[in-house]
Design an enzyme around this catalytic site. Structure first.
Site, short mmCIF file in Angstrom:
data_model
loop_
_atom_site.label_atom_id
_atom_site.label_comp_id
_atom_site.label_asym_id
_atom_site.label_seq_id
_atom_site.Cartn_x
_atom_site.Cartn_y
_atom_site.Cartn_z
N HIS A 64 0.83 -1.02 0.13
CA HIS A 64 -0.14 0.17 0.08
C HIS A 64 0.89 1.32 0.06
CE1 HIS A 64 1.11 -0.60 4.24
NE2 HIS A 64 0.34 0.60 4.52
N HIS A 66 1.38 3.88 1.77
CA HIS A 66 2.10 4.63 3.08
C HIS A 66 3.49 4.55 2.84
CE1 HIS A 66 -1.60 4.08 5.80
NE2 HIS A 66 -1.67 5.43 5.37
N ASP A 68 6.06 4.42 4.58
CA ASP A 68 7.02 3.38 5.30
C ASP A 68 7.09 2.20 4.52
OD1 ASP A 68 4.32 3.12 6.24
OD2 ASP A 68 5.20 1.78 7.94
N HIS A 69 6.52 1.82 3.36
CA HIS A 69 6.31 0.50 2.71
C HIS A 69 6.80 1.14 1.41
CE1 HIS A 69 3.96 -1.94 5.59
NE2 HIS A 69 3.63 -0.87 5.99
N ASP A 213 -0.16 -3.90 5.60
CA ASP A 213 -0.80 -3.43 7.04
C ASP A 213 -2.45 -3.99 6.78
OD1 ASP A 213 1.43 -2.37 7.64
OD2 ASP A 213 0.74 -0.47 7.57
N HIS A 271 6.42 -5.40 11.71
CA HIS A 271 5.84 -4.23 11.57
C HIS A 271 5.52 -3.80 13.11
CE1 HIS A 271 2.81 -0.89 10.38
NE2 HIS A 271 3.49 -1.20 9.21
#
Lengths: 306, 306
Positions: A64, A66, A68-69, A213, A271
């Site tokens: 996705h 975001h 941090d990914h 997530d 995570h």
């Protein structure tokens, strides 16, 4: 032949990296090829430290959008160019990445290779990739923005034919193909030679599921049923379950429940919220109480599926 | 009072990171404040490892818009938001960053604080920042795209007045201010008491210059004259001088020549091409032959200017 099927953890922190954990990134090794899953900042250095060849990465799966990914994508894609890559690179993700990427990348660089952005459906499970060895299906996640997990399944190999059987019965190519698929042999005098006499059983097909997530999401249990290794996010401990629900994340307990209900062979969790940086053992214990075969991952860990 | 003036190296590789070197980032500590200079990928983990408080960073100076100098910004700025930052963040750079940033950031996050993007003139030297302790000037670089270096200069402190002098001569506030600025004291009976009897000399103002990325650029020598510490990129060794010229970079020898001609106190070099990852000592020796007070930096190094 190297038939390794293993996952290497390149980052295991949630939104904020810590001094010991990068944000999310993993790489699945399938024989000689690498499949990158998520691409948090710092992924390049982790790949280098784990001696993973950049040239053997052709497919990247983003869960996705975001940061941090995927914030590590920009540097990685640039480095591929600096290294003179010519091969196409496939990047799978929920919609929006191509546009984001173009905004960043047009400014400063003409890449030496093409990127094929594949937008995946995040509402249902679909096969999005296949080669001779594996296939990849999406798994819908339950998060604040469109998000998908990925199921990597080895294809079941055909049966191994015994060399001595080929010689003994002077088998034709057509007969060999049929026997590998499980057929018995009918000899010229109508005797039936059973398949089990002619072949050995191939190794069982292996599977790996990546779920991050996501909030606790019971409906995906059938898709995870019996996988060899499940990575499930465990951002919080149960003490923070309200925060988990609010932010679309899971607790360690919930990750373990998913593993238990899906009857997976082994669970790895990551995570982690930076608030637990000194309490990872506790977090792991919470999951183990429900699903004993659980490991809380560290950056650099390698899990081989045999 | 902590009057530290030091630079910490957060990344010292050029375009491609290695297993031991991040791409360019540094942080200048001036007393209790941190000034971030460039922001390559992985900057957050390095800041964490060097125990540098994110809350004390209010100003970021970007040299140019090649990814290895700013791709770490996205993650850092996101983390500031996740940590609930309210203070404004100033980011200085050649033009273009704001637009790039908006394209990335609008997609997924509303920040809890404001970013003030300051576009700096990259063609001449200008004062772009000033507080009670320091001022910052740009230094034009010679690169493939608009690029600036930064000169950080401590302001010269006024003279330290001796406590016993205040008591002995019963000095007024006005007299104290004048004496601190260097004035002598004329007493009631017209005796002249020399300033040197009333004060002690304050520490000399310190300076740090950051020059990256740039080809050999003689015209900036006057701006660098006499600085305490010069960081100059040294992407290549002299054996690759043609490549240095072509790509707008410097060799170790050229960096040393700049230091020598500018009569700086000390030179540190970095931004090494990944091709030299096992030859950094050689590269350092090349510079030392011309300017002995040279150090090839490593990630995590701290250089205090005393």
């Amino acid at each position: 032949m190297n038939s390794e099927f293993s996952i290497t953890i390149l980052g295991s922190s949630s939104g904020i990296p810590t001094s010991q954990r990068n944000t999310t990134a993993q790489v699945l090794k399938v024989h000689e090829r690498f499949f990158l899953i998520d691409c948090g900042e710092g992924v390049q250095i982790r790949l280098r430290r784990n001696k993973i060849s950049f040239a053997r990465i052709d497919n990247i799966f983003i869960s996705h959008l975001h940061g941090d990914h995927f914030f590590g994508l920009f540097g990685l894609v640039t480095t591929f160019g600096l290294l003179g890559r010519k091969k196409i690179l496939n990047i799978y993700s929920p919609p929006g990445l191509k546009k984001l990427f173009r905004a960043i990348n047009e400014q400063f660089k003409t890449l030496s290779y093409e990127i094929n952005f594949v937008e995946v459906d995040f509402k249902s499970s679909n096969k999005i990739y296949e080669n001779k060895l594996i296939q990849v299906h999406t798994i819908p996640m339950k998060h604040r923005i469109p998000a998908v997990g990925y199921l990597f399944s080895e294809k079941q190999k055909v049966r191994n034919i015994k060399k001595e059987a080929i010689l003994k019965y002077n088998l034709t190519v057509n007969e060999i193909v049929a026997i590998k698929e499980g057929a018995d042999l009918i000899s010229d005098d109508s005797t039936v030679i059973e398949n089990s006499e002619l072949t050995t059983t191939p190794p069982k097909a292996r599977s790996y599921a990546f779920c991050s997530d996501t909030a606790y999401n019971e409906p995906i249990v059938p898709m995870l049923r019996g996988v060899d290794l499940l990575y499930h996010e465990a951002t919080f401990m149960q003490e923070n379950v309200k925060r988990a629900v609010k932010t679309g994340h899971s607790t360690a307990q919930e990750a373990a429940l998913m593993a238990k209900n899906s009857e997976v062979k082994k669970l790895i969790i990551g995570h982690f919220s930076a608030r637990y940086k000194n309490r990872i053992k506790e977090l792991e214990s919470e999951a183990k109480a429900i699903f004993p075969s659980t490991t809380a991952v560290n950056d650099g860990d390698v899990f081989k599926i045999t």
